[in-house]
Scaffold this active site. Sequence first.
Site, short mmCIF file in Angstrom:
data_model
loop_
_atom_site.label_atom_id
_atom_site.label_comp_id
_atom_site.label_asym_id
_atom_site.label_seq_id
_atom_site.Cartn_x
_atom_site.Cartn_y
_atom_site.Cartn_z
N HIS A 187 -16.33 37.92 58.87
CA HIS A 187 -16.80 38.82 58.52
C HIS A 187 -15.85 40.23 58.52
O HIS A 187 -15.95 41.27 58.36
CB HIS A 187 -17.72 39.40 59.87
CG HIS A 187 -19.00 38.88 59.50
ND1 HIS A 187 -19.86 38.41 60.38
CD2 HIS A 187 -20.03 39.12 58.37
CE1 HIS A 187 -21.29 37.99 60.38
NE2 HIS A 187 -21.37 37.86 58.64
N ARG A 295 -29.01 32.12 46.60
CA ARG A 295 -28.90 30.78 46.57
C ARG A 295 -29.16 30.79 48.41
O ARG A 295 -28.74 30.63 49.44
CB ARG A 295 -27.17 30.49 46.64
CG ARG A 295 -26.54 30.64 45.26
CD ARG A 295 -25.83 29.74 45.58
NE ARG A 295 -24.90 29.90 44.34
CZ ARG A 295 -23.92 30.53 43.38
NH1 ARG A 295 -23.07 31.35 43.78
NH2 ARG A 295 -23.25 29.63 42.29
N ARG A 331 -33.85 30.78 44.43
CA ARG A 331 -33.73 29.20 43.85
C ARG A 331 -33.98 28.49 45.32
O ARG A 331 -33.71 29.44 45.93
CB ARG A 331 -32.53 29.40 43.59
CG ARG A 331 -32.42 27.84 43.29
CD ARG A 331 -30.90 27.39 42.37
NE ARG A 331 -29.92 27.36 43.60
CZ ARG A 331 -28.59 26.90 43.14
NH1 ARG A 331 -27.98 26.93 41.92
NH2 ARG A 331 -27.32 27.33 44.22
N GLU A 430 -29.23 23.16 33.63
CA GLU A 430 -27.98 22.78 34.56
C GLU A 430 -27.71 21.51 34.20
O GLU A 430 -25.99 21.45 34.30
CB GLU A 430 -27.56 23.78 36.11
CG GLU A 430 -29.04 23.24 36.60
CD GLU A 430 -28.57 23.68 38.12
OE1 GLU A 430 -26.99 24.10 38.63
OE2 GLU A 430 -29.55 23.29 39.21
N ASN A 453 -22.22 26.79 35.88
CA ASN A 453 -21.09 25.70 37.29
C ASN A 453 -21.90 24.00 36.85
O ASN A 453 -20.14 23.18 36.78
CB ASN A 453 -21.45 26.44 38.59
CG ASN A 453 -21.21 27.65 38.91
OD1 ASN A 453 -20.67 28.57 36.94
ND2 ASN A 453 -21.48 27.82 39.93
N ASP A 454 -22.67 23.78 36.79
CA ASP A 454 -23.12 22.51 36.91
C ASP A 454 -23.49 22.23 35.42
O ASP A 454 -23.39 20.58 34.57
CB ASP A 454 -24.89 22.86 37.39
CG ASP A 454 -24.13 21.88 39.42
OD1 ASP A 454 -23.15 21.27 39.34
OD2 ASP A 454 -24.97 22.88 40.15
N ARG A 464 -16.83 19.21 39.56
CA ARG A 464 -16.23 20.58 39.64
C ARG A 464 -15.36 20.47 41.08
O ARG A 464 -14.72 21.60 40.86
CB ARG A 464 -17.91 21.79 39.43
CG ARG A 464 -18.55 21.50 40.85
CD ARG A 464 -20.03 22.12 39.96
NE ARG A 464 -20.06 22.59 40.83
CZ ARG A 464 -21.00 23.71 42.02
NH1 ARG A 464 -22.31 23.45 40.90
NH2 ARG A 464 -20.66 24.74 41.88
N CYS A 501 -26.57 32.05 35.20
CA CYS A 501 -26.26 32.81 36.67
C CYS A 501 -24.71 31.78 37.18
O CYS A 501 -24.36 32.08 38.31
CB CYS A 501 -27.17 32.31 37.47
SG CYS A 501 -27.87 30.64 37.50
#
Length: 567
Positions: A187, A295, A331, A430, A453-454, A464, A501
């Site tokens: 935080h 996510r 998602r 993906e 990303n995937d 990755r 995304c």
Amino acid sequence: MFKGINISEGIGIGPAHWQAQLIEVDDAQHQEQGEAALVLVRSLFSEVEKDIEQLIESKRGTIANDILGVFEAHCLMLKDPMFADRIEAKIKVGITIQQAISETENELMTLFSSLDDPYLRERANDIKDICKRLLTKLSKGSSAKGQARMDTDYILLARELTPSDVLEIDVQHVKGILTVTGGPTAHVAIVARSLGVPAISGIEETFLGAIQEGELLIIDALLGQVHLQPSPELVQEYEHKVDVLAQKHAELERFRQEMAITRNGKRVEVAINIGNYIDALEVKKLGTDGIGLFRTELFYTNREDWPTEEEQYQIYRSVLAEAGENPVIVRTLDIGGDKGLSFLKIKPEQNPFLGLRAIRFCLSRPEIFRTQLRALLRASTFGQLKIMFPMISGIEELRQGKQLLAEVREELVREGIEIAPKIQIGIMVEIPSAAIQADLLAKEVDFFSIGTNDLVQYTLAVDRLNDQVSYLYDYFHPAVLRLIQSVVKAAHREGKWIGMCGEMAGDPLAIPLLIAMGIDELSMSSKRVLNAKRVIKTFDIESFHDWQKVLEAGTPAQVREILASLT
Ligand code: PEP
Ligand code: MG
């Protein structure tokens, strides 16, 4: 020079100033025991809660909502029995109040710090913050005491800082923060970022401890570097960098409330990726077109057990309400691979990224999946919900997911629960098999979102997370670009909307290419939004008509060269 982790980007120059010591409570003054001690501790809790609520109200409108969210979370922690009951139990066996608070702080700090999940580990610092407030209140201090005010600019040094410490800093004069503890999800990091104060953490204690009060420092929270006693030339160089950065920031500010439309009039939606409610507060502040990826697994990972339907419903409802008229693509649970759950014992896998992950996991544990779908459908009347399945590899998985969703809908209707009449259903593209079959999948969904990303890791067979092969991980690989182009075409042939995304969506070098390919939406981390809008608004299709050359290129380096020559 020594190194640390950037937790709030920027550059700061100034003399070092050490944070004041933590509050000391005079033990002799507080010897209340038994019922008297319990009454006192309960009143401490309610007074501290009131203080925090007042702090939130006094700062509302002048400070970003995400900072206030941190303090709202502190109020919730004060109400959490795990916290209050521990303190009371200690008092009941005769321990003094200050000891009970300190011991509980230590226990919870140890508990949180030992957890695998980095997000949860960082919550230890919030516990520290609340305990400091309670002890300060006990010592009859008016509020948690911050550092002494200074009239000149300085770099604040501390072993660790609580969010309250950061909130109380004098933004006029604090040019940077250096700490030993606190990662990017702490935080403290959120607060520092919101206040726009550069900060670096993870500095080795021996290095930090050796810095003397008043010693000149440069903190480069872009490269994660700290320069001790810099030469006049280096100071000059950095002063110039500070000016350039300030100018860039000011230029980007004007894109905040502007719509992303290219010079030739093409509208490109810009959305944000989020992991929690606090992130959702950026949707309107940045003038975006919604949430392109929520996510949801983050909500599952920060706990010791599965979240209940009601808990999930509350968070989906808050996010949807926050986004208002803007769509929110939620998602469904994507765990497995690198995203484990501390409370979930799954058989160890040789290749977790190729294993029981995301939709595969959900279809194998329908009771868990149903709970999430019920919560989502119940929340659907509070905003513009779209549901997206991750890791779809073929049509059967998609049909099974939709079937389950239809059953859950019927169940809720039977229970008399109101659900939005039309909720769009989409998939992440993906996995290469989904990209190759995009023409067929497009007939059965309302939308696609490309997860680069995937998609990159599966197309190029590059883990990755594996540093040793990361040089091969590249979304500018022409094979990846060909796949993306074919997926966009397949979606549009069926009249379906398509977004992206993965990280590629926010890359200023990739954005013109993605627009040229015809992508409808780009969803990215909020800090990339303003620059992305700038790139879109300055994009000129005329100078980009040769873009198809990238599909014929042999290597990622050639692709970069072509793109650089076009933009
Ligand atoms: C992706 O794979 O591109 C994506 C956005 O999902 P995640 O990074 O959560 O796997
Ligand atoms: Mg993914």
